[in-house]
Design an enzyme around this catalytic site. Structure first.
Site, mmCIF file in Angstrom:
data_model
loop_
_atom_site.group_PDB
_atom_site.id
_atom_site.type_symbol
_atom_site.label_atom_id
_atom_site.label_comp_id
_atom_site.label_asym_id
_atom_site.label_seq_id
_atom_site.Cartn_x
_atom_site.Cartn_y
_atom_site.Cartn_z
ATOM 1 N N ASP A 133 0.860 -1.171 0.000
ATOM 2 C CA ASP A 133 0.000 0.000 0.000
ATOM 3 C C ASP A 133 0.906 1.234 0.000
ATOM 4 O O ASP A 133 2.089 1.147 0.349
ATOM 5 C CB ASP A 133 -0.888 -0.037 1.243
ATOM 6 C CG ASP A 133 -1.772 1.183 1.370
ATOM 7 O OD1 ASP A 133 -2.474 1.502 0.406
ATOM 8 O OD2 ASP A 133 -1.718 1.825 2.428
ATOM 9 N N ASP A 175 -0.230 5.162 0.772
ATOM 10 C CA ASP A 175 -0.509 6.145 1.820
ATOM 11 C C ASP A 175 -0.605 5.466 3.182
ATOM 12 O O ASP A 175 -1.429 4.563 3.370
ATOM 13 C CB ASP A 175 -1.824 6.869 1.532
ATOM 14 C CG ASP A 175 -1.781 7.655 0.232
ATOM 15 O OD1 ASP A 175 -1.499 8.852 0.284
ATOM 16 O OD2 ASP A 175 -2.038 7.047 -0.828
ATOM 17 N N ASP A 211 -1.654 -1.089 5.908
ATOM 18 C CA ASP A 211 -1.887 -0.415 7.193
ATOM 19 C C ASP A 211 -3.354 -0.393 7.596
ATOM 20 O O ASP A 211 -3.709 0.296 8.548
ATOM 21 C CB ASP A 211 -1.370 1.030 7.116
ATOM 22 C CG ASP A 211 -2.228 1.904 6.202
ATOM 23 O OD1 ASP A 211 -2.613 1.426 5.119
ATOM 24 O OD2 ASP A 211 -2.509 3.050 6.565
#
Length: 234
Positions: free
Chosen positions: A15, A17, A177
């Protein structure tokens, strides 16, 4: 490097961001420009971090709600377009890679792993951010939500990122995240490692992934723990 440490044949999809780069300062800064143009108060960066992580439309909607002015749905597309215009102009003014990230990527690449990005950020903005930070060359493929059949948490997004990087889904892993990353990995049949410092509404420890690691320095060992059995000859 010992044979047991090699990762030849592995693909690791990241991922963007909240995982590779802390982009919240520029995302929230851009949101505050849009809010200011509507004469609404700016949101403090730290307090607004919880708004980040679900794409530009959700950020605009949640940001305006937090500022006390819920949006009419008809207004949202033009505000999203304005937000993206502002964000593009300051794509990496304050955004920075997380500590230890570049060293960890170097370790994984040196061990033979293929690296890819699987993000719900638009592909063009993702490439621009990575290029501006000098990171784009580290990744074999960058697949944003607009390039995928369906965005994460749909399995097709992660599978496309793996395929575009030239990897094998049976020997791949997702690093992220949030619940979106965990669900995408689960749907694709891939193991998942999550960081707790990104953009998530719930504690990552509650998401049932294979591993949660606290820092980037821990990631290479965690990747080897999960992928080495998948790389062993049948």
């Amino acid at each position: 490097m010992r044979l047991a440490e090699r990762l030849d044949g592995a693909t690791i999809a990241f991922d963007l961001d909240g995982t590779l780069v802390d982009t919240a300062p520029d995302l929230i800064g851009s949101l505050n420009v849009v809010l200011g143009e509507r004469r609404l108060p700016a949101l403090p960066t730290e307090a607004a971090r919880a708004l980040v992580g679900r794409g530009a439309r959700a950020l605009i909607e949640r940001g305006f709600a937090s500022a006390g002015e819920p949006l009419d749905e008809a207004e949202t597309p033009s505000l999203v377009a304005r937000f993206i215009e502002v964000y593009r102009s300051r794509i990496a003014s304050e955004s920075r890679p997380y500590p230890g990230m570049e060293a960890a990527l170097g370790d994984l690449a040196a061990a033979g792993a293929i690296l890819a990005v699987c993000t719900n950020k638009p592909t063009g903005l993702s490439n621009l951010l990575l290029e501006t930070l000098g990171l784009r060359a580290r990744f074999r493929a960058v697949v944003g939500a607009d390039s995928a059949p369906k965005p994460k948490p749909d399995a097709s997004h992660l599978l496309m990122a793996i395929r575009d990087a030239g990897g094998d889904a049976a020997r791949a892993l997702m690093v992220g995240d949030s619940k979106t990353d965990a669900d995408a990995a689960r749907a694709a049949g891939a193991p998942c490692i999550l960081f707790p410092f990104g953009y998530t509404d719930v504690p990552v420890e509650t998401l049932g992934v294979e591993l949660v690691v606290q820092t980037w320095a821990e990631l290479p060992a965690a990747v080897r723990q999960l992928l080495t059995p998948r790389l062993a000859p049948a």
